[in-house]
Enzyme design. Sequence first.
Site, PDB file in Angstrom:
ATOM      1  N   TRP A 141       0.827  -1.204   0.000  1.00  0.00           N
ATOM      2  CA  TRP A 141       0.000   0.000   0.000  1.00  0.00           C
ATOM      3  C   TRP A 141       0.859   1.251   0.000  1.00  0.00           C
ATOM      4  CZ3 TRP A 141      -4.223  -1.613  -1.779  1.00  0.00           C
ATOM      5  CH2 TRP A 141      -4.707  -2.883  -1.430  1.00  0.00           C
ATOM      6  N   ASP A 190      -1.811   6.514   6.460  1.00  0.00           N
ATOM      7  CA  ASP A 190      -2.870   5.605   6.046  1.00  0.00           C
ATOM      8  C   ASP A 190      -3.078   4.621   7.188  1.00  0.00           C
ATOM      9  OD1 ASP A 190      -4.495   3.654   4.981  1.00  0.00           O
ATOM     10  OD2 ASP A 190      -3.198   3.196   3.273  1.00  0.00           O
ATOM     11  N   LYS A 241     -12.551  -2.257   7.996  1.00  0.00           N
ATOM     12  CA  LYS A 241     -11.779  -3.183   8.818  1.00  0.00           C
ATOM     13  C   LYS A 241     -12.120  -3.023  10.301  1.00  0.00           C
ATOM     14  CE  LYS A 241      -8.155  -2.900   5.326  1.00  0.00           C
ATOM     15  NZ  LYS A 241      -8.197  -4.246   4.749  1.00  0.00           N
TER      16      LYS A 241
END
Length: 365
Positions: free
Chosen positions: A106, A176, A200
């Site tokens: 990511w 992030d 999540k």
Amino acid sequence: MNEANLRAYNFNAGPSALPLEVLEKAQSELTNFRGTGMSIMEMSHRSAIFEEIHNGAISRMRKLFSIPDQYEVLFLQGGASLQFSMIPMNFLQVGQQAGYIMTGSWSEKAFKESKLFGEPYEVVSTKENKYRNIPALEDIQINEDDAFIHLTSNNTIYGTQWSAFPDTGDIPLIADMSSDIMSKPVDINKFGMIYAGAQKNLGPSGVTVVIVRKDLLEKANMDIPTILKYSTHADNNSLYNTPPTFGIYMLGEVLNWMEAKGGLEAIAKNNEEKAKVIYDAIDHSNGFYTGHATPESRSLMNITFRVADETLEKLFLTEAEEAGFVGLNGHRSVGGCRASTYNAVPLEACQALGDFMVQFQKKHS
């Protein structure tokens, strides 16, 4: 499978487990919300009822996460992947540098998008070590004229997590936090911006949370599309366009659930206990199970490991699925096994997995 309520042991990496209490409440309100004769999904986002839900979710997030007044809380769409582009669009001038700390896939994707809008550089990378660890704080050297420094707080694919964050001084630190937001207390003041997909730890997919310092918005680029400006959404209380109304409702209910559980201190303690059960099964296996992350960089959210050999690993995943465990396959890019133990995954599920791992080892050693 939990026989008490026939719920799967859900270790999916995202979308992932939601609290049963929240699901049951949503079920009871689905077709007739507060006597309106409508579902929350059918209501106008301009209605007084939704305004109460929307502002209530923001207020609860501020309280639980200790978000100071100098930060905006935005509910956007497009996931973290859109943020990879929006961040440099808003905060990076052409020819200006921004530093990216590389700890996994990511980070790589965010770095790639930033190249379209300026001159990002890699501050430090752990790729040579197969992303097994988080960089040491002393290895993080930044430039005083950087627009911002970007990092990924938890790495779902490789199972690593920051336990302490670098001090970037006057350079905004952007994180992030898609896979560990609100899994533990964090000093928001360390960051210029935090962003995260909700799917999540905070709710269903479709909502992206952005926590951004107001002074950054005042300096942001204005020559970009209106809907891609953070200031547009801040000025309109995240209601510039139709928001994901049901997702925001669910997010608010998950925040209520977190508050009822004792807040982030209690959530963090529970997460540590859950992860320890599975890591103990790995560490006490005499090499039958091997963790990917180095011990000091281990994630409390995504526990990544391999089984002794490839044949046994396939059998492990097959038998685990038959036993009611869902989502234990590692990411398709790296293989192996992964147990995602997000906030709503109960301790009971982790204990069941730990017991299964021990029994599987005894059976096949």
